[in-house]
Scaffold this active site. Structure first.
Site, PDB file in Angstrom:
ATOM      1  N   GLU A   1     -25.601 -37.406  20.302  1.00  0.00           N
ATOM      2  CA  GLU A   1     -24.276 -37.225  19.709  1.00  0.00           C
ATOM      3  C   GLU A   1     -23.311 -37.632  20.802  1.00  0.00           C
ATOM      4  O   GLU A   1     -22.827 -36.812  21.554  1.00  0.00           O
ATOM      5  CB  GLU A   1     -24.087 -35.767  19.289  1.00  0.00           C
ATOM      6  CG  GLU A   1     -23.042 -35.580  18.226  1.00  0.00           C
ATOM      7  CD  GLU A   1     -21.639 -35.411  18.758  1.00  0.00           C
ATOM      8  OE1 GLU A   1     -21.154 -36.319  19.470  1.00  0.00           O
ATOM      9  OE2 GLU A   1     -21.024 -34.387  18.436  1.00  0.00           O
TER      10      GLU A   1
ATOM     11  N   GLU B   1     -17.192 -43.439  24.120  1.00  0.00           N
ATOM     12  CA  GLU B   1     -17.835 -42.626  25.156  1.00  0.00           C
ATOM     13  C   GLU B   1     -19.082 -43.295  25.700  1.00  0.00           C
ATOM     14  O   GLU B   1     -19.916 -42.655  26.339  1.00  0.00           O
ATOM     15  CB  GLU B   1     -18.157 -41.230  24.604  1.00  0.00           C
ATOM     16  CG  GLU B   1     -16.937 -40.325  24.686  1.00  0.00           C
ATOM     17  CD  GLU B   1     -17.095 -38.988  23.971  1.00  0.00           C
ATOM     18  OE1 GLU B   1     -18.238 -38.603  23.653  1.00  0.00           O
ATOM     19  OE2 GLU B   1     -16.058 -38.362  23.702  1.00  0.00           O
TER      20      GLU B   1
HETATM   21  N1  SAH Z   1     -25.535 -32.717  21.938  1.00  0.00           N
HETATM   22  C1  SAH Z   1     -24.538 -31.687  22.043  1.00  0.00           C
HETATM   23  C2  SAH Z   1     -23.347 -32.091  22.906  1.00  0.00           C
HETATM   24  C3  SAH Z   1     -22.693 -33.415  22.550  1.00  0.00           C
HETATM   25  S1  SAH Z   1     -21.320 -33.803  23.594  1.00  0.00           S
HETATM   26  C4  SAH Z   1     -24.099 -31.289  20.647  1.00  0.00           C
HETATM   27  O1  SAH Z   1     -24.295 -32.097  19.733  1.00  0.00           O
HETATM   28  O2  SAH Z   1     -23.545 -30.221  20.439  1.00  0.00           O
HETATM   29  C5  SAH Z   1     -21.935 -35.159  24.504  1.00  0.00           C
HETATM   30  C6  SAH Z   1     -22.545 -34.761  25.836  1.00  0.00           C
HETATM   31  O3  SAH Z   1     -23.214 -35.900  26.332  1.00  0.00           O
HETATM   32  C7  SAH Z   1     -21.559 -34.384  26.905  1.00  0.00           C
HETATM   33  O4  SAH Z   1     -21.968 -33.144  27.429  1.00  0.00           O
HETATM   34  C8  SAH Z   1     -21.677 -35.473  27.968  1.00  0.00           C
HETATM   35  O5  SAH Z   1     -21.545 -34.956  29.280  1.00  0.00           O
HETATM   36  C9  SAH Z   1     -23.079 -35.991  27.749  1.00  0.00           C
HETATM   37  N2  SAH Z   1     -23.370 -37.418  28.025  1.00  0.00           N
HETATM   38  C10 SAH Z   1     -22.707 -38.497  27.542  1.00  0.00           C
HETATM   39  N3  SAH Z   1     -23.328 -39.634  27.879  1.00  0.00           N
HETATM   40  C11 SAH Z   1     -24.425 -39.279  28.571  1.00  0.00           C
HETATM   41  C12 SAH Z   1     -25.496 -40.032  29.171  1.00  0.00           C
HETATM   42  N4  SAH Z   1     -25.547 -41.349  29.077  1.00  0.00           N
HETATM   43  N5  SAH Z   1     -26.453 -39.350  29.839  1.00  0.00           N
HETATM   44  C13 SAH Z   1     -26.411 -37.993  29.911  1.00  0.00           C
HETATM   45  N6  SAH Z   1     -25.445 -37.245  29.346  1.00  0.00           N
HETATM   46  C14 SAH Z   1     -24.458 -37.868  28.682  1.00  0.00           C
END
Ligand code: SAH
Length: 697
Positions: A144, A153
């Site tokens: 996500e 993002e």
């Molecule tokens: N999966 C959770 C949070 C989603 S928010 C949910 O659905 O509730 C997205 C998260 O991804 C954030 O915490 C951000 O720090 C992390 N993130 C984004 N890109 C990333 C990457 N390439 N590798 C590791 N973490 C990542």
């Protein structure tokens, strides 16, 4: 580690050295994060869970072990869903350290430690192999990583890398696919965020029209996305010129390419008009069949969409490089270009008898370069600010007030960033007009823009720009004259909270020796107003989640609470309330006044009192805003514009952010026979320019 950062105080303008530990940054990041909002997004959570269950079943049916890769696990939620759905093992990747630590605790608390391994790395650093972070490649990819623009993002490069190195060929992906939609519209309101409209001024010697420099006409603007709660845009503020078209889809179960590309779609307007903006949103299908769909479609496309409120995913407004008149039924091409992180749009007309060769030519002509502002106006005026400058009613208030105070021998000094007031003052007959460009962000661009602006309006020698900070103002800057009229909107680009524009007061104090004894200051004063409200939805972003789809995420609630309370003082935060409906529970109340005819006093300004809750509802917090008293009987509000009395519905200034102070506990006011009161204490520290507040319910 502790570091000291120099920065200008937004209110007082003075340089200060602030101690900024790593802690400070991450507390800010957590306190203002969207994690809570995501976890409150029931529709999203339910559909992810359904999609994950379906993917695990498909893998199991093939007789394989289900190995999940969850990139960006946050609280660990999606991994816990996978483990509950029967996945054999989950690798939960999270790059943000405080979040990864919380994920470890939450996973443990919910009893999944043996099934979920939290890895605090960026996914592109993750290794696979017997000694690696992952024993083997995964066959289910769950993420996500989307923002309102879908790819902002970094979802594309992350997927591209994951398919190359971290997952098996033919893996299942949740979501399976994302699709981006667009609709062409005409909207004076939204177009006013992109370009400056001519400003008409009735002067003594006839009507004057202030025009923007020609460079602004065709300037593509800036590439940053304009994301808003489109569901709050009334249908009377725009007209749709086309049907909704599908621009592009991304299949996340196959290798993904992040390199720049474009997508072109043919469309025929359903109505003639001026094509100005493209509204866009996306949906995700959680499974290949498309039966589990989560959509951001706005209310006129999907009437039930307003039922699921969310702030982490909204809708996008893209501005066409220039306004294009289009005819109903004519053949057009809409092009979406994208690079790794952003999307932009252009519109082409198909020519008569177009053949294949022409089409190729068209394709070659499609600009693949991301929009870059050439006119500088978009660097100085952001979108809400342009909207504000284009607000004729507002301009009219300033003209009316200036007319009252200006005389033919007026020596006028304007202190505000990127303001049209100096030009208005000149048109209205002031003898000498100077403006002080205090913009602490980009003096060079400001200067160049004003030169172009003055040239376009033949004002080169009429208005002088002073490039000095107020405390360094010299008599020579003012041609050895004393200022008889000091004006400001006030507006400064560095202001985040409403009271930051009190910088005008500090600047006024700094230039005191240059003011005539009979000086008129416009605005003569400002006042801070407050009202207790019940939010329809905004309360969710700061409200604890507790249990989410059966998983206990309270550890995250606690972390957010700690970050909000970091350095003890809870702060008000800026929100554009036209996007976030609320109901007033109290009358609006004036709580502090700031007298600009005098200098900033040494002692603090404080007030205490109580407000009665007049309507039934939940008190989520207090909203605060400034009103400026330009001249006798002429005031402008940066907050509440109108209040409908029976229901308490509020109309907010559409160009400004208001300050929202969320109460740590919510009270429900019951009934009017025994009205509840909220007591408050508000203190404006004139030394630091900070407003501290405390409420008791
Ligand atoms: N999966 C959770 C949070 C989603 S928010 C949910 O659905 O509730 C997205 C998260 O991804 C954030 O915490 C951000 O720090 C992390 N993130 C984004 N890109 C990333 C990457 N390439 N590798 C590791 N973490 C990542």
């Amino acid at each position: 580690m502790k570091t000291f950062c120099g920065r200008a105080n937004p209110t007082t303008g003075s340089m200060e050295w602030v101690e900024e530990g790593e802690d400070y940054d991450y507390h800010q990041e957590i306190a203002r994060s969207r994690y809570a909002d995501m976890l409150h997004d029931k529709d999203r959570n339910v559909k992810y869970y359904q999609g994950i269950r379906a993917a695990v079943s498909r893998v199991k049916e093939r007789g394989e072990k289900a190995i999940v890769l969850d990139i960006g696990t946050g609280t660990g939620l999606l991994s816990m869903m996978a483990a509950s759905a029967g996945a054999d093992f989950c690798y939960a990747i999270e790059v943000f350290k405080p979040m990864a630590n919380v994920a470890v605790k939450i996973v443990e608390k919910n009893g999944f430690s043996d099934k979920i391994k939290v890895i605090n790395k960026h996914s592109t650093e993750v290794t696979v192999g017997p000694d690696g972070d992952m024993q083997c490649r995964a066959n289910i990819l769950v993420t996500e990583l989307f923002d309102t623009e879908l790819i902002g993002e970094g979802a594309l490069p992350t997927y591209e890398h994951a398919h190359k190195y971290l997952v098996q060929e033919g893996c299942e992906a949740v979501p399976h696919r994302a699709t981006v939609y667009a609709q062409l519209v005409e909207s004076r309101r939204m177009w006013s965020w992109k370009k400056l409209f001519p400003v008409r001024v009735e002067a003594e010697d006839g009507e004057k029209v202030l025009v923007p420099p020609s460079e602004m006409e065709n300037c593509p603007g800036v590439p940053s996305v304009c994301d808003i709660q489109l569901n709050q845009m009334p249908s009377s503020d725009f007209s749709t010129l086309s049907d909704v078209v599908t621009m592009f889809s991304v299949d996340f179960s196959k290798p993904v390419q992040s390199a720049s590309t474009y997508y072109r779609v043919q469309l025929e307007p359903v109505q003639s008009g001026k094509a100005q903006v493209v509204l866009s949103w996306w949906d995700i299908d959680m499974d290949p069949s498309g039966k589990i769909n989560c959509t951001m479609a706005p209310y006129w496309v999907k009437p039930t969409s307003a039922l699921q409120w969310r702030d982490h995913w909204m809708q996008c407004v893209y501005f066409l490089p220039r306004e294009e008149p289009v005819l109903r039924g004519e053949k057009l091409y809409l092009t979406a270009c994208r690079d790794e992180y952003s999307v932009w749009y252009s519109l082409q007309k198909a020519r008569e008898g177009e053949n294949k060769a022409d089409e190729e030519e068209h394709k070659a002509g499609v600009g693949v370069e991301s929009p870059v502002c050439r006119c500088r106006a978009h660097l100085l005026w952001n979108r809400p600010r342009l909207g504000e400058l284009n607000d004729q009613n507002r301009t009219h208030q300033y003209i009316k007030a200036l007319r009252k105070v200006l005389k033919t021998d007026s020596v006028c000094l304007c202190i505000s960033d990127g303001s049209l007031l100096p030009v208005l003052a000149h048109y209205l007959g002031a003898k000498q007009v100077q403006c002080m460009q205090t913009s602490r962000t980009d003096l060079y661009h400001a200067h160049e823009l004003w030169q172009a602006f003055f040239k376009a309006n033949h004002l080169e020698d009429k208005i002088k720009i002073i490039e000095a900070r107020p405390e360094l103002l010299k008599s020579s800057h003012l041609e050895d004259k004393k200022v008889s009229v000091l004006v400001g909107e006030p507006f400064f680009t560095t202001s985040l909270l409403p009271w930051h524009n009190l910088y005008f007061w500090y600047a006024r104090t700094a230039v005191s020796t240059h003011l005539a004894s009979s000086v008129t200051v416009l605005p003569q004063s400002a006042s801070l107003h407050m009202m207790i409200v019940e939010f329809q939805d905004l309360w969710r972003i700061r409200s604890p989640c507790g249990i989410c789809e059966g998983f206990d995420v309270r550890t995250m609630d606690d972390m957010i609470k700690d970050s909000l309370n970091f350095r003890e003082s809870k702060e008000a935060e800026p929100h554009p309330l036209w996007e976030y409906p609320c109901k007033s529970l109290s009358d609006p109340q004036e709580v502090l006044t700031f007298d600009f005819t005098r200098t900033v006093p040494q002692q603090c300004l404080s007030t205490e009192g109580s407000v009665q809750l007049l309507r039934k509802g939940k008190s989520h917090g207090a909203v605060l805003w400034m009103e400026y008293h330009l001249a006798a009987d002429i005031s402008v509000s940066t907050g509440l514009m109108q209040l409908s009395n029976e229901k308490g519905n509020c109309e907010w200034n559409p160009h400004c952010k208001q300050a929202v102070y969320f109460f740590s506990s919510v009270i429900e006011s019951e009934i009017l026979s025994d009205p509840t009161a909220v007591t408050y204490a508000i203190n404006f520290d004139t030394k630091t320019g900070e407003i501290a507040m405390d409420y008791k319910l």
